[in-house]
Write an enzyme that holds these catalytic residues in place. Structure first.
Site, PDB file in Angstrom:
ATOM      1  N   THR A   8     -28.992  12.058   3.499  1.00  0.00           N
ATOM      2  CA  THR A   8     -29.029  12.914   2.310  1.00  0.00           C
ATOM      3  C   THR A   8     -29.174  12.161   0.993  1.00  0.00           C
ATOM      4  O   THR A   8     -28.210  12.069   0.227  1.00  0.00           O
ATOM      5  CB  THR A   8     -27.715  13.713   2.229  1.00  0.00           C
ATOM      6  OG1 THR A   8     -26.616  12.758   2.296  1.00  0.00           O
ATOM      7  CG2 THR A   8     -27.579  14.722   3.334  1.00  0.00           C
ATOM      8  N   TYR A  27     -13.581   9.068 -12.396  1.00  0.00           N
ATOM      9  CA  TYR A  27     -13.166   7.848 -11.688  1.00  0.00           C
ATOM     10  C   TYR A  27     -13.718   6.600 -12.394  1.00  0.00           C
ATOM     11  O   TYR A  27     -12.972   5.677 -12.731  1.00  0.00           O
ATOM     12  CB  TYR A  27     -13.630   7.878 -10.223  1.00  0.00           C
ATOM     13  CG  TYR A  27     -13.843   6.482  -9.689  1.00  0.00           C
ATOM     14  CD1 TYR A  27     -12.764   5.640  -9.474  1.00  0.00           C
ATOM     15  CD2 TYR A  27     -15.134   5.977  -9.484  1.00  0.00           C
ATOM     16  CE1 TYR A  27     -12.952   4.335  -9.050  1.00  0.00           C
ATOM     17  CE2 TYR A  27     -15.326   4.682  -9.066  1.00  0.00           C
ATOM     18  CZ  TYR A  27     -14.235   3.852  -8.854  1.00  0.00           C
ATOM     19  OH  TYR A  27     -14.434   2.561  -8.451  1.00  0.00           O
ATOM     20  N   HIS A  28     -15.058   6.593 -12.601  1.00  0.00           N
ATOM     21  CA  HIS A  28     -15.654   5.401 -13.218  1.00  0.00           C
ATOM     22  C   HIS A  28     -15.048   5.165 -14.616  1.00  0.00           C
ATOM     23  O   HIS A  28     -14.887   4.028 -15.058  1.00  0.00           O
ATOM     24  CB  HIS A  28     -17.175   5.551 -13.311  1.00  0.00           C
ATOM     25  CG  HIS A  28     -17.877   5.412 -11.983  1.00  0.00           C
ATOM     26  ND1 HIS A  28     -18.267   6.477 -11.215  1.00  0.00           N
ATOM     27  CD2 HIS A  28     -18.248   4.307 -11.270  1.00  0.00           C
ATOM     28  CE1 HIS A  28     -18.861   6.053 -10.104  1.00  0.00           C
ATOM     29  NE2 HIS A  28     -18.859   4.729 -10.108  1.00  0.00           N
ATOM     30  N   LYS A  37     -12.005   3.036 -14.736  1.00  0.00           N
ATOM     31  CA  LYS A  37     -12.277   1.595 -14.654  1.00  0.00           C
ATOM     32  C   LYS A  37     -12.622   1.038 -16.037  1.00  0.00           C
ATOM     33  O   LYS A  37     -12.312  -0.110 -16.353  1.00  0.00           O
ATOM     34  CB  LYS A  37     -13.431   1.331 -13.683  1.00  0.00           C
ATOM     35  CG  LYS A  37     -13.153   1.766 -12.245  1.00  0.00           C
ATOM     36  CD  LYS A  37     -12.236   0.797 -11.520  1.00  0.00           C
ATOM     37  CE  LYS A  37     -12.143   1.082 -10.038  1.00  0.00           C
ATOM     38  NZ  LYS A  37     -11.282   0.153  -9.314  1.00  0.00           N
ATOM     39  N   THR A  55     -16.155  -1.705 -11.518  1.00  0.00           N
ATOM     40  CA  THR A  55     -17.322  -1.147 -10.844  1.00  0.00           C
ATOM     41  C   THR A  55     -18.574  -1.283 -11.704  1.00  0.00           C
ATOM     42  O   THR A  55     -18.498  -1.186 -12.941  1.00  0.00           O
ATOM     43  CB  THR A  55     -17.088   0.339 -10.498  1.00  0.00           C
ATOM     44  OG1 THR A  55     -18.309   0.934 -10.110  1.00  0.00           O
ATOM     45  CG2 THR A  55     -16.520   1.129 -11.655  1.00  0.00           C
ATOM     46  N   SER A  80     -18.394   9.449 -14.237  1.00  0.00           N
ATOM     47  CA  SER A  80     -17.417  10.301 -13.540  1.00  0.00           C
ATOM     48  C   SER A  80     -16.042   9.937 -14.094  1.00  0.00           C
ATOM     49  O   SER A  80     -15.860   8.864 -14.686  1.00  0.00           O
ATOM     50  CB  SER A  80     -17.444  10.041 -12.028  1.00  0.00           C
ATOM     51  OG  SER A  80     -16.783   8.824 -11.724  1.00  0.00           O
ATOM     52  N   VAL A 115     -20.335  -0.994  -1.708  1.00  0.00           N
ATOM     53  CA  VAL A 115     -20.110  -1.818  -0.506  1.00  0.00           C
ATOM     54  C   VAL A 115     -20.434  -0.989   0.740  1.00  0.00           C
ATOM     55  O   VAL A 115     -20.227   0.216   0.770  1.00  0.00           O
ATOM     56  CB  VAL A 115     -18.650  -2.305  -0.458  1.00  0.00           C
ATOM     57  CG1 VAL A 115     -18.401  -3.178   0.762  1.00  0.00           C
ATOM     58  CG2 VAL A 115     -18.317  -3.068  -1.727  1.00  0.00           C
ATOM     59  N   ASP A 122       0.859  -1.181   0.000  1.00  0.00           N
ATOM     60  CA  ASP A 122       0.000   0.000   0.000  1.00  0.00           C
ATOM     61  C   ASP A 122       0.898   1.235   0.000  1.00  0.00           C
ATOM     62  O   ASP A 122       2.030   1.187   0.470  1.00  0.00           O
ATOM     63  CB  ASP A 122      -0.916   0.027   1.232  1.00  0.00           C
ATOM     64  CG  ASP A 122      -2.185   0.816   0.977  1.00  0.00           C
ATOM     65  OD1 ASP A 122      -3.258   0.189   0.893  1.00  0.00           O
ATOM     66  OD2 ASP A 122      -2.107   2.051   0.826  1.00  0.00           O
ATOM     67  N   ASP A 154       4.316   1.798  -4.156  1.00  0.00           N
ATOM     68  CA  ASP A 154       3.374   2.482  -5.029  1.00  0.00           C
ATOM     69  C   ASP A 154       3.246   1.669  -6.333  1.00  0.00           C
ATOM     70  O   ASP A 154       4.259   1.395  -6.993  1.00  0.00           O
ATOM     71  CB  ASP A 154       3.926   3.892  -5.305  1.00  0.00           C
ATOM     72  CG  ASP A 154       2.996   4.730  -6.147  1.00  0.00           C
ATOM     73  OD1 ASP A 154       2.044   4.189  -6.741  1.00  0.00           O
ATOM     74  OD2 ASP A 154       3.246   5.956  -6.218  1.00  0.00           O
ATOM     75  N   ASN A 171      -2.918   7.604 -11.735  1.00  0.00           N
ATOM     76  CA  ASN A 171      -2.751   6.590 -10.688  1.00  0.00           C
ATOM     77  C   ASN A 171      -3.400   5.259 -11.094  1.00  0.00           C
ATOM     78  O   ASN A 171      -2.779   4.199 -11.025  1.00  0.00           O
ATOM     79  CB  ASN A 171      -3.392   7.103  -9.391  1.00  0.00           C
ATOM     80  CG  ASN A 171      -3.167   6.153  -8.237  1.00  0.00           C
ATOM     81  OD1 ASN A 171      -2.054   6.033  -7.740  1.00  0.00           O
ATOM     82  ND2 ASN A 171      -4.217   5.464  -7.816  1.00  0.00           N
TER      83      ASN A 171
HETATM   84  N1  USQ Z   1     -25.781   9.236  -2.991  1.00  0.00           N
HETATM   85  C1  USQ Z   1     -26.807   9.881  -2.314  1.00  0.00           C
HETATM   86  N2  USQ Z   1     -26.520  10.445  -1.106  1.00  0.00           N
HETATM   87  C2  USQ Z   1     -25.286  10.388  -0.537  1.00  0.00           C
HETATM   88  C3  USQ Z   1     -24.255   9.721  -1.222  1.00  0.00           C
HETATM   89  C4  USQ Z   1     -24.532   9.150  -2.443  1.00  0.00           C
HETATM   90  O1  USQ Z   1     -27.937   9.948  -2.791  1.00  0.00           O
HETATM   91  O2  USQ Z   1     -25.115  10.945   0.559  1.00  0.00           O
HETATM   92  C5  USQ Z   1     -26.085   8.601  -4.282  1.00  0.00           C
HETATM   93  C6  USQ Z   1     -25.211   9.039  -5.448  1.00  0.00           C
HETATM   94  O3  USQ Z   1     -25.720  10.201  -6.060  1.00  0.00           O
HETATM   95  C7  USQ Z   1     -25.267   7.813  -6.350  1.00  0.00           C
HETATM   96  C8  USQ Z   1     -25.401   6.659  -5.367  1.00  0.00           C
HETATM   97  O4  USQ Z   1     -25.813   7.218  -4.127  1.00  0.00           O
HETATM   98  O5  USQ Z   1     -26.420   7.842  -7.117  1.00  0.00           O
HETATM   99  C9  USQ Z   1     -24.118   5.913  -5.120  1.00  0.00           C
HETATM  100  O6  USQ Z   1     -23.137   6.839  -4.679  1.00  0.00           O
HETATM  101  P1  USQ Z   1     -21.902   6.348  -3.804  1.00  0.00           P
HETATM  102  O7  USQ Z   1     -21.112   7.553  -3.421  1.00  0.00           O
HETATM  103  O8  USQ Z   1     -22.341   5.429  -2.738  1.00  0.00           O
HETATM  104  O9  USQ Z   1     -21.158   5.429  -4.854  1.00  0.00           O
HETATM  105  P2  USQ Z   1     -20.371   5.762  -6.177  1.00  0.00           P
HETATM  106  O10 USQ Z   1     -19.980   7.186  -6.307  1.00  0.00           O
HETATM  107  O11 USQ Z   1     -21.146   5.184  -7.304  1.00  0.00           O
HETATM  108  O12 USQ Z   1     -19.039   4.949  -5.938  1.00  0.00           O
HETATM  109  C10 USQ Z   1     -18.967   3.868  -4.993  1.00  0.00           C
HETATM  110  C11 USQ Z   1     -17.506   3.639  -4.672  1.00  0.00           C
HETATM  111  C12 USQ Z   1     -16.798   3.218  -5.933  1.00  0.00           C
HETATM  112  C13 USQ Z   1     -17.487   2.023  -6.552  1.00  0.00           C
HETATM  113  C14 USQ Z   1     -18.949   2.311  -6.787  1.00  0.00           C
HETATM  114  C15 USQ Z   1     -19.745   1.119  -7.232  1.00  0.00           C
HETATM  115  O13 USQ Z   1     -16.944   4.829  -4.121  1.00  0.00           O
HETATM  116  O14 USQ Z   1     -15.447   2.922  -5.624  1.00  0.00           O
HETATM  117  O15 USQ Z   1     -16.883   1.747  -7.778  1.00  0.00           O
HETATM  118  O16 USQ Z   1     -19.547   2.715  -5.535  1.00  0.00           O
HETATM  119  S1  USQ Z   1     -21.076   1.578  -8.269  1.00  0.00           S
HETATM  120  O17 USQ Z   1     -21.854   2.640  -7.607  1.00  0.00           O
HETATM  121  O18 USQ Z   1     -21.874   0.417  -8.492  1.00  0.00           O
HETATM  122  O19 USQ Z   1     -20.500   2.109  -9.479  1.00  0.00           O
END
Ligand code: USQ
Length: 408
Positions: free
Chosen positions: A253, A181-182, A185, A144, A179, A211, A31, A74, A118
């Protein structure tokens, strides 16, 4: 098996090191501690107290009578990766060492560039080092569900049959990330698929849902073995943020209408899936994609679940829809498949409210650590690149007028 974990200090990485050791595997890993720095940059900290890696390793030795082969490093340093693989000779390489936050990648061009550099370099280094040091090893790569976006049709596991102008083929299902980030991936997936095709490597690319949860059984009662638990706007995922908000009496929220649908799974099921995938590699040359989540939920429905569980613990939990800082569909079709893991023997937990209760009880214990960084819960990183100075508790006018008190 000899299992290498990149990102061993992280939320999933540390849990997985404990889990895989107790399944009888020899675990090594690395890590860079970037996650600790990113969360500090957000003005936050893990709700669970996280000790230094030397203390974690000591606790591991005391509890399990075994050593983790751990070296700080790293994954964007190619020589480091190659040398580790040459000496450790892994049977499986589990890559969890990426910048995992959508909002963090959307802060500005520097955060987007960092995320791309990264994440893409780390994966490219792993592919080259595997080719040269351990070409028969299995790359278990964390992708993801967000790679697929929210198309108007069912989402298969990676590939689909398509007929076009009278001819048929099995092709990668289109990716539409939301995003930077996504999007990293998606690029990783393409790079891994090509490496399997041209170099004969084998890999499972896991399209993992969101998760949540504080613990797995393997952590036992030793606090030093707990994994981190983030709740800030970047590194806290939806249910984890809701639980932290509930524990300190702040409104939950859901963003915008809150009808976004996502696949979720508890930390313990994420471990079970990663274990099963690692122990059941595909043949050499195959690029396998699995969708890894347990259930699809609507974000508001989830907030009400946390509210219900909170009420059982005597908490008065309020749900407030806030303006959505992201550009995303708030009402959409969503029907992803997830059969491959079930075929491998995956047994989902199912009782999501029980998991939420465990998390809430843990968070109540560490409530003061969340309270001390409560400002980090405010979601002010917006997808249009602006960052508004808001405090979602004080600026009630900023709330979308959908505000709801209690739900069922
Ligand atoms: N959301 C809310 N309220 C909050 C936080 C998030 O409504 O307080 C909503 C977001 O707008 C989004 C959903 O919840 O629609 C998921 O957001 P998230 O922050 O839980 O997840 P996300 O940004 O999609 O990313 C997370 C992890 C990422 C992983 C991804 C899986 O940070 O590493 O790849 O979940 S997935 O969502 O299936 O792409």
């Amino acid at each position: 098996m000899r299992v290498f974990i990149a990102g061993m200090d992280g939320y999933l990485g540390w849990s997985l090191a404990l889990y895989m050791t107790q399944r009888g595997h020899e675990v090594g890993g690395t890590d860079s501690y970037f996650r600790r720095n990113w969360v500090a940059e957000m003005g936050s900290q893990s709700a669970t107290p996280i000790c230094r890696m030397t203390e974690r390793l000591q606790a591991f030795r005391e509890n399990f009578g075994a050593n983790l082969k751990y070296v700080r490093g790293d994954m964007t340093d190619y020589n480091f990766v190659l040398n580790f693989f040459r000496s450790f000779q892994p049977d499986a390489v589990i890559h969890l060492a990426e910048m995992p936050s959508a909002p963090y990648s959307m802060v500005d061009v520097h955060h987007a560039n960092f995320t791309h550099t990264n994440n893409l370099l780390g994966t490219l280094n792993i592919l080259h080092a595997m080719r040269d040091a351990c070409p028969e090893a299995h790359l278990v790569k964390l992708g993801t569900m967000g790679e697929y976006g929210t198309p108007q049709i069912d989402i298969p596991e990676g590939f689909f049959e398509i007929e076009y102008r009278g001819r048929k083929d099995r092709l990668p299902f289109p990716r539409q990330a939301g995003s930077w980030y996504h999007q990293t991936k998606v690029h990783d997936s393409n790079n891994i698929m090509m490496a399997c095709r041209i170099w004969g490597l084998r890999s499972t690319d896991i399209m993992q849902g969101v998760v949540f949860g504080t613990r797995i059984r393997e952590m036992g009662e030793d606090e030093r073995l707990l994994s981190r638990f983030d709740f800030d706007q970047c590194f806290g995922t939806a249910i984890n943020r809701y639980c932290a908000q509930a524990a300190v009496g702040m409104p939950l929220t859901p963003y915008g209408k809150g009808n976004q649908l996502r696949g979720f799974l508890p930390l313990r099921d994420s471990m079970q899936c990663l274990g099963l995938i690692t122990e059941n590699p595909p043949p050499l040359g195959e690029y396998r994609v699995v969708n890894q989540f347990e259930e699809v939920y609507n974000l508001t429905e989830l907030a009400f679940k946390v509210q219900r569980v909170g009420a059982r613990l005597g908490l008065n939990v309020v749900v407030r829809h806030v303006e959505n800082p992201r550009f995303e569909m708030e009402e959409h079709y969503y029907n992803p498949e997830h059969q491959i893991l079930l075929d491998l023997g995956y047994e989902p937990t199912h009782d999501i409210e029980a998991e939420i209760e465990i998390a809430l009880r843990d968070l109540l214990r560490y409530r003061s650590r969340v309270e001390a960084r409560a400002h980090a819960l405010t979601p002010d990183i917006r997808w249009d690149g602006t960052r508004r100075e808001v405090n979602y508790l004080d600026e009630v006018s900023w709330m979308v007028p959908l505000a709801v008190g209690a739900g069922r």
